[in-house]
Design an enzyme around this catalytic site. Structure first.
Site, short mmCIF file in Angstrom:
data_model
loop_
_atom_site.label_atom_id
_atom_site.label_comp_id
_atom_site.label_asym_id
_atom_site.label_seq_id
_atom_site.Cartn_x
_atom_site.Cartn_y
_atom_site.Cartn_z
N HIS A 241 6.63 -0.11 -15.10
CA HIS A 241 7.85 -0.14 -14.29
C HIS A 241 8.88 0.88 -14.76
O HIS A 241 9.95 0.99 -14.16
CB HIS A 241 8.49 -1.52 -14.34
CG HIS A 241 7.71 -2.60 -13.65
ND1 HIS A 241 6.51 -3.06 -14.12
CD2 HIS A 241 7.95 -3.29 -12.51
CE1 HIS A 241 6.05 -4.01 -13.30
NE2 HIS A 241 6.91 -4.16 -12.32
N SER B 54 0.84 -1.19 0.00
CA SER B 54 0.00 0.00 0.00
C SER B 54 0.87 1.24 0.00
O SER B 54 1.43 1.62 1.03
CB SER B 54 -0.88 -0.03 1.25
OG SER B 54 -1.44 1.23 1.50
N GLU B 55 1.00 1.86 -1.14
CA GLU B 55 1.90 3.01 -1.25
C GLU B 55 1.35 4.20 -0.49
O GLU B 55 2.10 4.96 0.14
CB GLU B 55 2.13 3.38 -2.72
CG GLU B 55 2.94 2.36 -3.51
CD GLU B 55 2.18 1.07 -3.83
OE1 GLU B 55 0.94 1.07 -3.71
OE2 GLU B 55 2.82 0.07 -4.18
C1 LIG Z 1 0.73 -0.40 -6.99
C2 LIG Z 1 1.79 -1.42 -7.08
N1 LIG Z 1 2.73 -1.51 -6.11
C3 LIG Z 1 3.71 -2.42 -6.19
C4 LIG Z 1 3.79 -3.27 -7.25
C5 LIG Z 1 4.92 -4.30 -7.34
N2 LIG Z 1 4.38 -5.64 -7.19
C6 LIG Z 1 4.13 -6.42 -8.25
S1 LIG Z 1 3.40 -7.85 -7.82
C7 LIG Z 1 3.43 -7.46 -6.18
C8 LIG Z 1 2.85 -8.42 -5.20
C9 LIG Z 1 1.43 -8.73 -5.47
O1 LIG Z 1 0.98 -9.71 -4.59
P1 LIG Z 1 -0.47 -10.34 -4.69
O2 LIG Z 1 -1.49 -9.27 -4.78
O3 LIG Z 1 -0.61 -11.30 -3.59
O4 LIG Z 1 -0.46 -11.09 -6.10
P2 LIG Z 1 0.48 -12.27 -6.58
O5 LIG Z 1 1.68 -11.64 -7.21
O6 LIG Z 1 0.81 -13.13 -5.41
O7 LIG Z 1 -0.31 -12.99 -7.62
C10 LIG Z 1 4.03 -6.21 -5.99
C11 LIG Z 1 4.27 -5.60 -4.69
C12 LIG Z 1 2.81 -3.15 -8.25
N3 LIG Z 1 2.82 -3.94 -9.33
N4 LIG Z 1 1.83 -2.23 -8.15
#
Ligand SMILES: Cc1ncc(C[n+]2csc(CCOP(=O)(O)OP(=O)(O)O)c2C)c(N)n1
Ligand SMILES: [Mg+2]
Lengths: 339, 351
Positions: free
Chosen positions: A143, A73-74
């Site tokens: 990204h 959560s940014e």
């Molecule tokens: C707003 C945002 N913050 C950070 C990221 C970097 N990021 C990509 S995937 C991820 C984790 C996501 O976890 P989850 O929602 O459990 O999905 P999963 O990857 O396990 O399928 C993060 C922090 C992002 N893509 N978007």
């Protein structure tokens, strides 16, 4: 004042060869050691050591209370950092990529930027928000954004962007010690691009001061972050064709080093500004206005800008077309010199 | 809360039905459709990992381990419905009808990769976490306003529930009673952050209580449990009963992406006891007389040929067109952008 001379380290003069990512890690470690109020927080920065390994090993040394894996959560990271900062902690928050800072934009714009001013100095939120930025590493979409202009446009925020390992560590330490909020942009493309001598322990590189990387007489190239390398490549090629370039690395994007820019442009009479963010509303225009305000009568040709196009940063198959290249910079150099 | 939201299963780990009344509902067609799609997406997934290792595509986020969640949920949709996937849900989009060549192209950094086939409502995979959730609510709202029976399905991970957009999307859906299914794949981790550090709640399903929204917690590795619970939620949505939150408890077998090293954050051996959803389905098929060697080997061959052909087509597709940078930013290109385009393309021609 000799702008080329780097500030010497205070403590000891021992150095170590480091990449930028190692220098950032070392800077964080230095401040966690020296200042108990420093708290590093963000997504995947603790146990995992950050997706780029910027915080590698820090949680093991300083514990989960000072190197904190937060929920995803940014807005939460930046919003809670305000509360921590107001209470005397020094939050160093990581946005995993600059393209994911947008959920926190509200917090930064509506609170971080104006807390001091609106309370007539009663409250302030000195904190550092680190954000890897930029295209060119074949990352998935979003990204690769380069969002400095959103933050240089905001009042009350300093924006810093190192291009070398030495500056990265010194500027990071300075940012953590700064009494005001700092957005600390890290060019991903430069994270592991080169190694250089970085002093051990604490040293500071002043915010608001750029650096002259190369003396020249015909034209000034102005860049920051990953574009410094592109400017240097163009300068080298121009040199071979008989055009002498002065290369400036701005290092701080707000406040701008107006003296450095003016001094150089008054000498060369020409300039090319290079940045990878979109041109319209980009920082290049503010630099242009610095030149206009300080050096108009010295100019021998219109200032050139080489920037990203006014389009969303594309998926990576098109990113090389989006990004400024040495070739595009060289063309602008010729255009300016042959005006 | 774990008591209030027990993990619902149709079959156990060894492929035995827990409730025998399902035996009639699970006919050969459903079994084969399930198996075919799960094997197909796993083959795609493993191929994509290999391609990335060989530098033939970019960074790739594998979904192995989540096949039952993705296939079981996607099969409950019909043409006309909407799908809002994340970067990890290509198994679901492929099952729903996304093109495999384009899906490979997406991971090769190509914009062509997010264009859905004609007539298929598949949004581009959302990379910024949770941002697709309000879109699914808005789309379902639009379908409701238009008086259709189409519904919208949003995929998201456990980590996504920490973002504001998750709560905003659910609240809107609750307020406007939109026909949305919020399908959470709780795979235990958001990159390196385990769920117990992501939230102090025992379940994700319980978050729906705050919005007075029906919710259910299911075994996301049991393709039948996923399919039948999805069917309930989809029917409720179609019949005007509003949104549902489904928490499918599953497991990502591999790394977060090909750039990630899970040994840095996962305890040794964690997850090893979990029976892979395809193995579980295979056991079910053997237990209930659905296993037919001939059909299986034909299916495998067919899938492998399809995946190989898709890789070829991806690699032989024409190079990305630099004009695409400019041509689709606006319906009508402003003059200043036109100028940038013309200048740049002229420069390229000059090379
Ligand atoms: C707003 C945002 N913050 C950070 C990221 C970097 N990021 C990509 S995937 C991820 C984790 C996501 O976890 P989850 O929602 O459990 O999905 P999963 O990857 O396990 O399928 C993060 C922090 C992002 N893509 N978007
Ligand atoms: Mg997850």
């Amino acid at each position: 004042m000799d702008l080329k001379v780097k500030q010497k380290p205070e403590s000891n003069s021992k150095t170590k060869q480091m990449t930028m990512i190692q220098a950032i890690n070392d800077g964080l470690k230095t401040m966690l050691e020296l200042d108990d109020t420093t708290i590093v927080l963000g997504e995947d920065i603790g146990k995992n050591g950050g997706v780029f390994r910027a915080t590698e090993g820090l949680q093991e040394i300083f514990g989960e209370d000072r190197v904190v894996d937060t929920p995803l959560s940014e807005s939460g990271i930046v919003g809670t950092s305000v509360g921590l900062a107001v209470n005397g902690f020094k939050p160093v928050a990581e946005m995993q990529f600059m393209g994911f800072i947008y959920p926190a934009y509200d917090q930064i714009m509506t609170h971080v930027s104006r807390l001091r001013m609106k309370t007539l100095g009663h409250y302030s939120a000195p904190m550092v928000t680190r954000a890897p930025y930029g295209a060119g590493i074949r990352a998935p979409e979003i990204h690769s954004d380069s969002a400095e202009a959103l933050f240089t446009h905001m009042p009350g925020i300093k924006v810093v962007c190192p291009a070398s390992p030495y500056d990265a560590k010194g500027l990071l330490i300075e940012s953590i010690e700064d009494p005001d909020p700092v957005i600390f942009m890290e060019p991903m493309r430069s994270y592991r691009a080169k190694r250089e001598d970085v002093p051990e322990g604490k040293y500071n590189v002043e915010i608001g001061k750029g650096q002259k990387l190369q003396e020249g007489t015909d034209i000034t190239l102005i860049a920051w972050g990953a574009m410094v390398t592109v400017a240097e490549q163009a300068a080298k090629q121009a040199e071979e064709q008989g055009v002498s370039c002065e290369v400036l690395d701005l290092r701080t994007l707000y406040p701008l080093d107006r003296d450095l820019i003016a001094e150089s442009v008054q000498k060369t009479g020409r300039a090319v500004i290079v940045h990878e963010a979109q041109g319209t509303g980009g920082l290049g225009n503010d630099i242009l206005s610095v030149i206009n305000d300080t050096s108009f009568l010295y100019l021998r040709s219109p200032i050139e800008r080489v920037t990203g196009f006014d389009v969303p940063v594309p998926f990576f198959s098109l990113e090389d077309h989006y990004l400024p290249t040495a070739k595009r910079v060289l063309e602008s150099i010729h255009k300016s010199v042959n005006f | 809360m774990e008591e209030q939201f027990p993990i619902k299963k149709v079959m156990d780990d060894q492929g035995n039905l827990i409730d025998s009344s399902f035996e009639e509902k699970i006919d050969q067609e459903l079994v084969r459709t399930m198996y075919y799609n799960m094997l197909r997406i796993r083959t795609f997934d493993r191929k994509a990992i290999n391609l990335q290792r060989q530098g033939r595509i970019g960074t790739y986020p594998p979904f192995e381990g989540q096949e039952a969640s993705q296939v079981g949920s996607a099969l409950a949709l019909e043409d006309g419905d909407w799908m809002f996937p994340t970067y990890r849900d290509h198994g679901a989009t492929l099952t729903f009808g996304a093109d495999m060549v384009r899906t490979f192209l997406y991971w090769n950094g190509r914009h062509e990769g997010v264009v859905p086939p004609e007539g298929k409502n598949i949004f581009p995979a959302a990379v910024p976490i949770a941002t697709q959730i309000p879109h699914a609510t808005g789309t379902a709202w639009a379908e409701k306003r238009k008086g259709t029976t189409n519904i919208a399905l949003a995929y998201f991970g456990d980590g996504a529930t920490s973002e504001g957009d998750f709560h905003e999307g659910l609240n809107f859906a609750s307020v406007f009673q939109t026909p949305t299914v919020f399908f959470n794949q709780n795979n235990g981790y958001a990159i390196s952050v385990p769920i117990e550090k992501q939230m102090n709640s025992e379940t994700i399903a319980q978050k729906a209580l705050a919005y007075d929204m029906p919710s259910v917690r299911i075994d996301g590795n049991d393709c039948f449990s996923v399919y039948f619970e999805m069917e309930k939620a989809v029917n409720r949505a179609r019949e005007g009963g509003g949104p549902t939150l489904i928490e499918a408890v599953t497991w990502r077998t591999g790394a977060h992406t090909t750039a990630d090293d899970p040994t840095k954050y996962r305890p040794d051996g964690q997850g090893e006891e979990i029976v892979h959803p395809l193995d579980r389905l295979e056991m079910f098929m053997k237990n209930y007389g659905h296993w037919n060697e001939e059909w299986i080997s034909e299916t495998k061959e067919k899938i492998e040929a399809e995946v190989e052909a898709a890789v070829d087509a991806m690699e032989n597709s024409p190079k990305a067109n630099p004009a695409d940078l400019f041509d689709y930013v606006f319906e009508e290109m402003p003059e200043q952008l036109e100028e940038q385009k013309d200048q740049y393309l002229a420069q390229l021609k000059g090379d």
